[in-house]
Motif scaffolding. Sequence first.
Motif, PDB file in Angstrom:
ATOM      1  N   ASN A  28       0.839  -1.159  -0.025  1.00  0.00           N
ATOM      2  CA  ASN A  28       0.050   0.075   0.148  1.00  0.00           C
ATOM      3  C   ASN A  28       0.886   1.303  -0.082  1.00  0.00           C
ATOM      4  O   ASN A  28       0.800   2.479  -1.056  1.00  0.00           O
ATOM      5  N   THR A  29       1.845   1.356   0.719  1.00  0.00           N
ATOM      6  CA  THR A  29       2.671   2.230   0.939  1.00  0.00           C
ATOM      7  C   THR A  29       3.585   2.344  -0.076  1.00  0.00           C
ATOM      8  O   THR A  29       3.711   3.761  -0.737  1.00  0.00           O
ATOM      9  N   ARG A  30       3.921   1.280  -0.761  1.00  0.00           N
ATOM     10  CA  ARG A  30       4.600   1.424  -1.927  1.00  0.00           C
ATOM     11  C   ARG A  30       3.963   1.979  -3.094  1.00  0.00           C
ATOM     12  O   ARG A  30       4.412   3.005  -3.843  1.00  0.00           O
ATOM     13  N   THR A  78      15.689  -5.821   1.923  1.00  0.00           N
ATOM     14  CA  THR A  78      15.914  -5.491   3.203  1.00  0.00           C
ATOM     15  C   THR A  78      14.629  -4.724   3.967  1.00  0.00           C
ATOM     16  O   THR A  78      13.677  -4.691   3.116  1.00  0.00           O
ATOM     17  N   ASP A  79      14.419  -4.858   5.050  1.00  0.00           N
ATOM     18  CA  ASP A  79      13.195  -4.281   6.167  1.00  0.00           C
ATOM     19  C   ASP A  79      13.436  -2.685   5.940  1.00  0.00           C
ATOM     20  O   ASP A  79      14.620  -2.364   6.431  1.00  0.00           O
ATOM     21  N   VAL A  80      12.733  -2.151   5.307  1.00  0.00           N
ATOM     22  CA  VAL A  80      12.811  -0.737   5.420  1.00  0.00           C
ATOM     23  C   VAL A  80      11.535  -0.217   6.224  1.00  0.00           C
ATOM     24  O   VAL A  80      10.355  -0.685   5.888  1.00  0.00           O
ATOM     25  N   SER A  81      11.498   0.680   7.214  1.00  0.00           N
ATOM     26  CA  SER A  81      10.486   1.093   7.831  1.00  0.00           C
ATOM     27  C   SER A  81       9.732   1.954   7.124  1.00  0.00           C
ATOM     28  O   SER A  81      10.206   2.725   6.109  1.00  0.00           O
ATOM     29  N   GLN A  82       8.134   2.201   7.180  1.00  0.00           N
ATOM     30  CA  GLN A  82       7.360   2.680   6.063  1.00  0.00           C
ATOM     31  C   GLN A  82       7.709   4.009   6.103  1.00  0.00           C
ATOM     32  O   GLN A  82       7.399   4.680   5.049  1.00  0.00           O
ATOM     33  N   ASN A  83       7.905   4.689   7.158  1.00  0.00           N
ATOM     34  CA  ASN A  83       8.266   6.085   7.232  1.00  0.00           C
ATOM     35  C   ASN A  83       9.565   6.376   6.319  1.00  0.00           C
ATOM     36  O   ASN A  83       9.693   7.851   6.375  1.00  0.00           O
ATOM     37  N   MET A  84      10.314   5.535   5.894  1.00  0.00           N
ATOM     38  CA  MET A  84      11.491   5.538   5.338  1.00  0.00           C
ATOM     39  C   MET A  84      11.351   5.646   3.832  1.00  0.00           C
ATOM     40  O   MET A  84      12.207   6.074   2.927  1.00  0.00           O
ATOM     41  N   TYR A  85      10.254   5.167   3.340  1.00  0.00           N
ATOM     42  CA  TYR A  85       9.996   4.870   2.045  1.00  0.00           C
ATOM     43  C   TYR A  85      10.234   6.047   1.048  1.00  0.00           C
ATOM     44  O   TYR A  85      10.753   6.048  -0.198  1.00  0.00           O
ATOM     45  N   GLN A  86       9.490   7.244   1.545  1.00  0.00           N
ATOM     46  CA  GLN A  86       9.567   8.456   0.716  1.00  0.00           C
ATOM     47  C   GLN A  86      10.894   8.816   0.630  1.00  0.00           C
ATOM     48  O   GLN A  86      11.511   9.166  -0.632  1.00  0.00           O
ATOM     49  N   LEU A  87      11.744   8.765   1.854  1.00  0.00           N
ATOM     50  CA  LEU A  87      13.079   9.245   1.589  1.00  0.00           C
ATOM     51  C   LEU A  87      13.896   8.377   0.949  1.00  0.00           C
ATOM     52  O   LEU A  87      14.600   8.639  -0.087  1.00  0.00           O
ATOM     53  N   LEU A  88      13.485   7.020   0.828  1.00  0.00           N
ATOM     54  CA  LEU A  88      14.268   6.073  -0.064  1.00  0.00           C
ATOM     55  C   LEU A  88      13.988   6.224  -1.315  1.00  0.00           C
ATOM     56  O   LEU A  88      15.063   6.241  -2.089  1.00  0.00           O
ATOM     57  N   GLY A  89      12.801   6.295  -2.005  1.00  0.00           N
ATOM     58  CA  GLY A  89      12.344   6.690  -3.267  1.00  0.00           C
ATOM     59  C   GLY A  89      13.054   8.055  -3.735  1.00  0.00           C
ATOM     60  O   GLY A  89      13.562   7.876  -4.640  1.00  0.00           O
ATOM     61  N   LEU A  90      13.060   8.787  -2.885  1.00  0.00           N
ATOM     62  CA  LEU A  90      13.671  10.270  -3.275  1.00  0.00           C
ATOM     63  C   LEU A  90      15.079  10.071  -3.427  1.00  0.00           C
ATOM     64  O   LEU A  90      15.629  10.823  -4.509  1.00  0.00           O
ATOM     65  N   THR A  91      15.868   9.354  -2.696  1.00  0.00           N
ATOM     66  CA  THR A  91      17.073   9.190  -2.683  1.00  0.00           C
ATOM     67  C   THR A  91      17.487   8.844  -3.858  1.00  0.00           C
ATOM     68  O   THR A  91      18.483   8.873  -4.588  1.00  0.00           O
ATOM     69  N   ILE A  92      17.022   7.454  -4.110  1.00  0.00           N
ATOM     70  CA  ILE A  92      17.297   6.563  -5.345  1.00  0.00           C
ATOM     71  C   ILE A  92      17.085   7.238  -6.620  1.00  0.00           C
ATOM     72  O   ILE A  92      17.626   7.326  -7.591  1.00  0.00           O
ATOM     73  N   MET A  93      15.830   8.014  -6.560  1.00  0.00           N
ATOM     74  CA  MET A  93      15.718   8.867  -7.974  1.00  0.00           C
ATOM     75  C   MET A  93      16.685   9.788  -7.806  1.00  0.00           C
ATOM     76  O   MET A  93      17.281  10.098  -9.262  1.00  0.00           O
ATOM     77  N   TRP A  94      17.358  10.542  -6.871  1.00  0.00           N
ATOM     78  CA  TRP A  94      18.435  11.331  -7.037  1.00  0.00           C
ATOM     79  C   TRP A  94      19.445  10.702  -7.664  1.00  0.00           C
ATOM     80  O   TRP A  94      19.958  11.555  -8.612  1.00  0.00           O
ATOM     81  N   ILE A  95      19.971   9.701  -7.250  1.00  0.00           N
ATOM     82  CA  ILE A  95      21.214   9.018  -7.660  1.00  0.00           C
ATOM     83  C   ILE A  95      20.851   8.696  -9.378  1.00  0.00           C
ATOM     84  O   ILE A  95      21.780   9.053  -9.776  1.00  0.00           O
ATOM     85  N   VAL A  96      19.684   8.334  -9.373  1.00  0.00           N
ATOM     86  CA  VAL A  96      19.506   7.737 -10.978  1.00  0.00           C
ATOM     87  C   VAL A  96      19.480   8.923 -11.825  1.00  0.00           C
ATOM     88  O   VAL A  96      20.089   8.832 -12.791  1.00  0.00           O
ATOM     89  N   THR A  97      18.909  10.211 -11.193  1.00  0.00           N
ATOM     90  CA  THR A  97      19.063  11.590 -12.046  1.00  0.00           C
ATOM     91  C   THR A  97      20.505  11.835 -12.395  1.00  0.00           C
ATOM     92  O   THR A  97      20.805  12.272 -13.130  1.00  0.00           O
ATOM     93  N   LYS A  98      21.338  11.760 -11.186  1.00  0.00           N
ATOM     94  CA  LYS A  98      22.787  11.987 -11.444  1.00  0.00           C
ATOM     95  C   LYS A  98      23.270  11.191 -12.474  1.00  0.00           C
ATOM     96  O   LYS A  98      23.962  11.665 -13.265  1.00  0.00           O
TER      97      LYS A  98
END
Lengths: 185, 376
Positions: free
Chosen positions: A59-61, A96-116
């Motif tokens: 759901n969070t995903r 890995t286990d990622v707590s759900q309130n980290m999802y947005q940060l995780l998605g954002l960070t990955i997008m940032w790296i991919v963007t770079k």
Amino acid sequence: GIPKVKKTLQRSEGNRFGIGEFPSDRYGSEYLEEIMLHELTKDWKYVSPKGSVPYNAMNTRAIIVNWLIQAQEVLNQPPAVLFTTVRMFDSVLAATDVSQNMYQLLGLTIMWIVTKYENNNFVTAKKLARLCNNVYTADQILKLEKKMLAFFGFDFNVPDIIFYVNFYIIKLGIPSELLHIAVHY
Amino acid sequence: MYCTVDKSHTSGAPATQARNAKDDMVDDEEWKNLGVGLPSGVTMREKKSGALSRMQKLKKRLSHSFGRLTVSKEDPEDHVSGKLPYNGYSDEFLDRLEPNGNIPEGKADLKYTDWNTVRGHNNRVVKRQLSVSSDSKLLDDDIREEARVILRPRKPPRPKSEVLLNNPGSEHRRTKRFSAFGGDSPFGKSEAYIKLEQLGEGSYATVYKGYSNLKNQVVALKEIRLQEEEGAPFTAIREASLLKELKHANIVTLHDIVHTRETLTFVFEYVVLGTPGEEDWPGVTTLPGYKPHKLGQYRPRKLGLYWPRLHDVVQGEAMATALLQLDPAHRLGADDAMCHPYFNGLPKKLLELPDDVSIFSVEGVHLYPEHYTAIK
């Protein structure tokens, strides 16, 4: 300031469909088929098998992916960035286990790296944090980036789905710019 | 890939090296074991053991710190240190967290408090450690326990139910998690490398000669300075991503990557072509960037001594040497290179092609995959 942002927006306009300056080079290349073959060899990279993403995370995903689509538009990134981000995001969730309130940060960070990795049009960590209404700090983004780089072993060379689509359009032999755009909508 | 001329048309000899990475993705055992290695699904699952226990330790550790801090009202020292760092923004912080949701309403209060407490606690730990040591020491054994807490500073404890839900699949998941962050691999840590003298300096990195304690060999350490805002430089991400795929005798090998707070270091295979001096490049010492004290003095050696495989190709060493001349005046240009004896096996027609015509339009020129196995 503001003028700088505008400039970035303008520059990347042609990239919206993945047929901007840099990618278009390869479509005209005489090595097109070689490139295609090579892309196919890494086709399954970071693809998580079905069911590997925890069920209770779905759901969070979904919310995060929805949000990433908006982020992609705001950051003016080609669709390839979005697809790669979601692919890698899923592979992190599966591994890995990622707590759900980290999802947005995780998605954002990955997008940032991919963007770079994908193009020269990226923003700084601070700006990124501001885009999220400062829910996260730039420091958090940088820390997670470091972890993600280690997680993926600095390997962000993921095949671009849009490239497949464009490849087949070229193979169809219909030389219409409109077709490219039609496919993406 | 290499380009050959069909035997039926001329006497074929291996020619231009239009190499493609595809066939060179040799499964390097070493990289698999690194933990930083190519994260294919299979590799990750191979590296088993110990992650859940690590996670459990982390949780225990977290709950310990909660315990300590929640009773901290009676404990003046902890009270002070726990409270100070988040004093200014705790309320605001709570508000900001709301949009993310994801935390059950009923437990929200408890959790937010805990989270903040932990956060404050961590800030303190981070500060103390940074003042004592460089970032790399975060992974030293004696402070490893603390490092574990630091690694996930903002993560609130998972609800019990979630932990239970995850248990059935735990066997499967723990292994992956273990490998995911490098596990206990000795690679990727700055202690493994000794920095020796500087070899050169570029616009975004400095290259040092170094010694690898892991492999007991001399390596080149390319130290990239990190910019505050930028994170890992895009150039570095691209370089590493591409080099990960390029495993080839003629391409310098990327052995390892060490990422610390201030720097990002690529550990490369060590290859020295010689330091440019007056005798092989007249006028080099007068160039603005020439700082002999920053460069080691290395005698140039024949390329074939570094890459023995050049001897396998007719005229290979001669061609490479001509292209890699230090003095621009003596370096082989593209036009002259085409006339080099190295290309003698190719049909003469190739030389007369207009610039915009593909060499594949000449009859008999094809690309063949080069089956290359050994990495030197």
